[in-house]
Design an enzyme around this catalytic site. Structure first.
Site, PDB file in Angstrom:
ATOM      1  N   CYS A   1      -4.885   2.782  -3.440  1.00  0.00           N
ATOM      2  CA  CYS A   1      -3.931   2.964  -2.525  1.00  0.00           C
ATOM      3  C   CYS A   1      -2.442   1.954  -3.127  1.00  0.00           C
ATOM      4  O   CYS A   1      -1.580   1.525  -1.958  1.00  0.00           O
ATOM      5  CB  CYS A   1      -4.188   3.103  -1.614  1.00  0.00           C
ATOM      6  SG  CYS A   1      -5.184   4.463  -0.616  1.00  0.00           S
TER       7      CYS A   1
ATOM      8  N   HIS B   1       0.569  -1.023   0.123  1.00  0.00           N
ATOM      9  CA  HIS B   1      -0.041   0.038  -0.280  1.00  0.00           C
ATOM     10  C   HIS B   1       1.133   1.437   0.742  1.00  0.00           C
ATOM     11  O   HIS B   1       1.826   1.568   0.468  1.00  0.00           O
ATOM     12  CB  HIS B   1      -0.891  -0.076   1.389  1.00  0.00           C
ATOM     13  CG  HIS B   1      -2.251   0.862   1.220  1.00  0.00           C
ATOM     14  ND1 HIS B   1      -1.744   2.491   1.835  1.00  0.00           N
ATOM     15  CD2 HIS B   1      -2.826   0.645   1.454  1.00  0.00           C
ATOM     16  CE1 HIS B   1      -2.487   3.061   1.750  1.00  0.00           C
ATOM     17  NE2 HIS B   1      -3.822   2.124   1.417  1.00  0.00           N
TER      18      HIS B   1
ATOM     19  N   GLN C   1      -4.839  -5.345   6.910  1.00  0.00           N
ATOM     20  CA  GLN C   1      -5.207  -5.959   6.249  1.00  0.00           C
ATOM     21  C   GLN C   1      -5.424  -7.981   6.103  1.00  0.00           C
ATOM     22  O   GLN C   1      -6.451  -8.083   6.158  1.00  0.00           O
ATOM     23  CB  GLN C   1      -5.244  -6.208   4.357  1.00  0.00           C
ATOM     24  CG  GLN C   1      -6.341  -5.860   3.371  1.00  0.00           C
ATOM     25  CD  GLN C   1      -7.490  -5.232   3.435  1.00  0.00           C
ATOM     26  OE1 GLN C   1      -8.738  -4.509   3.955  1.00  0.00           O
ATOM     27  NE2 GLN C   1      -6.419  -3.842   3.333  1.00  0.00           N
TER      28      GLN C   1
ATOM     29  N   LYS D   1     -10.503  -0.691  10.087  1.00  0.00           N
ATOM     30  CA  LYS D   1     -10.784  -1.618   9.292  1.00  0.00           C
ATOM     31  C   LYS D   1     -11.108  -3.011  10.097  1.00  0.00           C
ATOM     32  O   LYS D   1     -11.270  -4.052   9.847  1.00  0.00           O
ATOM     33  CB  LYS D   1      -9.218  -1.811   8.702  1.00  0.00           C
ATOM     34  CG  LYS D   1      -9.069  -0.474   7.136  1.00  0.00           C
ATOM     35  CD  LYS D   1      -8.060  -1.456   6.788  1.00  0.00           C
ATOM     36  CE  LYS D   1      -7.673   0.326   5.702  1.00  0.00           C
ATOM     37  NZ  LYS D   1      -6.840  -0.456   5.134  1.00  0.00           N
TER      38      LYS D   1
ATOM     39  N   ASP E   1       3.172  -4.448   7.775  1.00  0.00           N
ATOM     40  CA  ASP E   1       1.693  -4.196   7.371  1.00  0.00           C
ATOM     41  C   ASP E   1       0.417  -5.359   7.744  1.00  0.00           C
ATOM     42  O   ASP E   1       0.229  -5.768   7.171  1.00  0.00           O
ATOM     43  CB  ASP E   1       2.086  -3.361   7.193  1.00  0.00           C
ATOM     44  CG  ASP E   1       0.526  -2.770   6.462  1.00  0.00           C
ATOM     45  OD1 ASP E   1      -0.450  -2.854   7.152  1.00  0.00           O
ATOM     46  OD2 ASP E   1       0.785  -2.188   5.102  1.00  0.00           O
TER      47      ASP E   1
HETATM   48  C1  LIG Z   1      -5.660   0.383   4.768  1.00  0.00           C
HETATM   49  C2  LIG Z   1      -3.609   0.352   4.687  1.00  0.00           C
HETATM   50  C3  LIG Z   1      -3.385   0.942   5.484  1.00  0.00           C
HETATM   51  C4  LIG Z   1      -3.436   2.368   5.734  1.00  0.00           C
HETATM   52  O1  LIG Z   1      -4.794   2.683   6.597  1.00  0.00           O
HETATM   53  P1  LIG Z   1      -4.810   4.353   6.774  1.00  0.00           P
HETATM   54  O2  LIG Z   1      -6.304   3.296   7.963  1.00  0.00           O
HETATM   55  O3  LIG Z   1      -5.288   4.047   6.058  1.00  0.00           O
HETATM   56  O4  LIG Z   1      -3.863   4.323   7.085  1.00  0.00           O
HETATM   57  C5  LIG Z   1      -1.591   0.574   4.404  1.00  0.00           C
HETATM   58  N1  LIG Z   1      -1.351  -0.799   4.050  1.00  0.00           N
HETATM   59  C6  LIG Z   1      -2.424  -1.510   3.934  1.00  0.00           C
HETATM   60  C7  LIG Z   1      -2.372  -2.636   3.906  1.00  0.00           C
HETATM   61  C8  LIG Z   1      -3.660  -1.284   4.067  1.00  0.00           C
HETATM   62  O5  LIG Z   1      -5.281  -2.140   3.301  1.00  0.00           O
END
Ligand SMILES: *Cc1c(COP(=O)(O)O)cnc(C)c1O
Length: 411
Positions: free
Chosen positions: A369, A118, A198, A221, A195
């Site tokens: 993104c 992302h 997700q 999320k 990260d």
């Molecule tokens: C949504 C997302 C982000 C960013 O998250 P924010 O809540 O917008 O800061 C980063 N990495 C992944 C894999 C995402 O799905």
């Protein structure tokens, strides 16, 4: 379960809402919505600083939320849980902090990310590389769109200082082999950030078993409030890092000449934290735990993701064909696809998305993104359907019917 989510009871253009944009953000159950109201109505007071009753309650609730997050990801200690504004903020804080750490990065050192990232896990590292004259390397993909682990092995060297990697791709839904990626990085002495934006809503996370050094995710999320995220870090590493921001709360003593810093986790939490948000996030975690925890949710979602993929492939699109990206590979809750007309020309994902919207079906279209990965797919964007714990077979049925109608109009 849908009954617990007031927003899902709506109709859009007179059609029942079918919400399949959960990878962008999830809806909130009534208990989370009410918890915000409750916090403002009962214990709104700044935390840590007050001796008065309300401030004590606010502080206790904030710290209870921290404990719930620590348990949620099986962290060793609550001190390892830093509240941030979100995944993006967590990664930026981490990148800044690492670049300020003395003797950590030398010119020519390398940082590795992957093709699946992302923008949040690309841009902060590019900015760091510019500041520190370090080199950003990117793990390529192989034909099936999964990461090229052999190439990654060849990239690793004594120059590799840091690896930051998506657990689950927000565009493809692919689950990356983070255990192996972490193990290999550690062999050359590099640190790793996962990260988990997700994955945290879909896959049980145990930071001690993963042995990641840092892990980041967002509350919004996973049924919690917006503007709140987590930066997990191993205690000794966080102790060794300089704070990313200065201000109130993160200090021990301040004079105009010099400041000493607070202990963990406060060292990384400058300013008044979002203690209403952390209370609401605690409520979201409770809700997840009451509904079988992520382990159960994960099974339901895996079944549904498979069903979604199968149903997409079996749809009747008036002669248009469907392409599902990373078809056949195991995915977590996210499926990206495109329609192509009889001449194999792309039907623009934006057109598909708009016609789905008109039928009450919310999906995301575009590059999600993850523009570099979208380019690798050779298209300007995809249509992305993503599920959550409250999604069901009716949603899938409605989606397929809506795509069939859209295809008939666009072909
Ligand atoms: C949504 C997302 C982000 C960013 O998250 P924010 O809540 O917008 O800061 C980063 N990495 C992944 C894999 C995402 O799905």
């Amino acid at each position: 379960m849908k009954n617990d989510f007031p927003i899902l009871k709506q109709t859009i253009y007179g059609k029942p809402l079918v919400y399949l944009d959960n990878a962008a953000t999830t809806q909130k159950p009534q208990c989370v919505i009410e918890s915000i109201n409750y916090a403002y109505s009962h214990f709104n007071a700044n935390i840590h600083r007050g001796v008065h009753y309300l401030s004590r309650v606010a502080t206790e609730e904030h710290e209870k939320a921290r404990k719930a997050v620590a348990e949620f990801i099986s962290a060793k200690s609550e001190k390892e849980i830093i509240f941030s504004k979100g995944t993006t903020d967590s990664i930026n804080m981490l990148a800044w902090s690492l670049s300020e750490k003395e003797n950590f990065l030398q010119e020519g050192d390398e940082i590795i990310i992957s093709s699946h990232e992302h923008h949040s896990n690309i841009v902060p590292w590019q900015m760091l590389c510019k500041r520190k004259k370090t080199i950003l390397k990117v793990i390529p993909i192989i034909d099936d769109l999964s990461l090229d682990i052999e190439a990654y092995k060849n990239m690793l060297s004594h120059r590799t200082k840091f690896v930051s990697i998506a657990h689950v791709s927000n565009l493809l839904g692919l689950i990356n082999p983070v255990e192996e990626i972490i193990r290999l990085a550690h062999e050359v002495g590099a640190l790793v950030c996962v990260d988990a934006a997700q994955s945290a809503p879909h896959i049980p996370i145990n930071v001690q078993a993963l042995n990641c050094d840092f892990l980041v995710f967002s509350a919004h999320k996973m049924y919690g409030p917006t503007g709140l995220g987590i930066l997990y870090g191993k205690e000794d590493l966080l102790n060794d890092l300089p704070p990313a921001e200065g201000g109130g709360e993160m200090i021990d003593h301040v004079t105009f000449e010099e400041t000493t810093y607070n202990t963990l986790p406060y060292k990384f939490e400058a300013g008044t934290p979002d203690f209403i948000g952390t209370y609401a996030f605690h409520s979201a975690i409770d809700y997840i735990n009451q509904n079988g925890k992520i382990a159960q949710i994960s099974k339901h979602e895996a079944m549904l993701t498979e069903k979604l993929e199968q149903s997409l492939l079996e749809g009747n699109y008036s002669g248009a064909s469907i392409k599902i990206y990373a078809n056949d590979l195991h995915k977590a809750g996210v499926i990206s696809f495109n329609l192509f007309n009889k001449d194999s020309k792309l039907i623009h994902p934006y057109d598909v998305g708009m016609l789905l919207d008109r039928q009450g079906v919310a999906v995301r279209t575009g590059h999600h993104c993850a523009e570099p990965l979208t380019h690798l797919l050779g298209v300007p964007g995809t249509v992305r359907a993503s599920i959550a714990m409250y999604s069901d077979e009716d949603d899938i049925y409605s989606l397929i019917k809506a795509i069939e109608k859209a295809a008939a109009m666009l072909i």
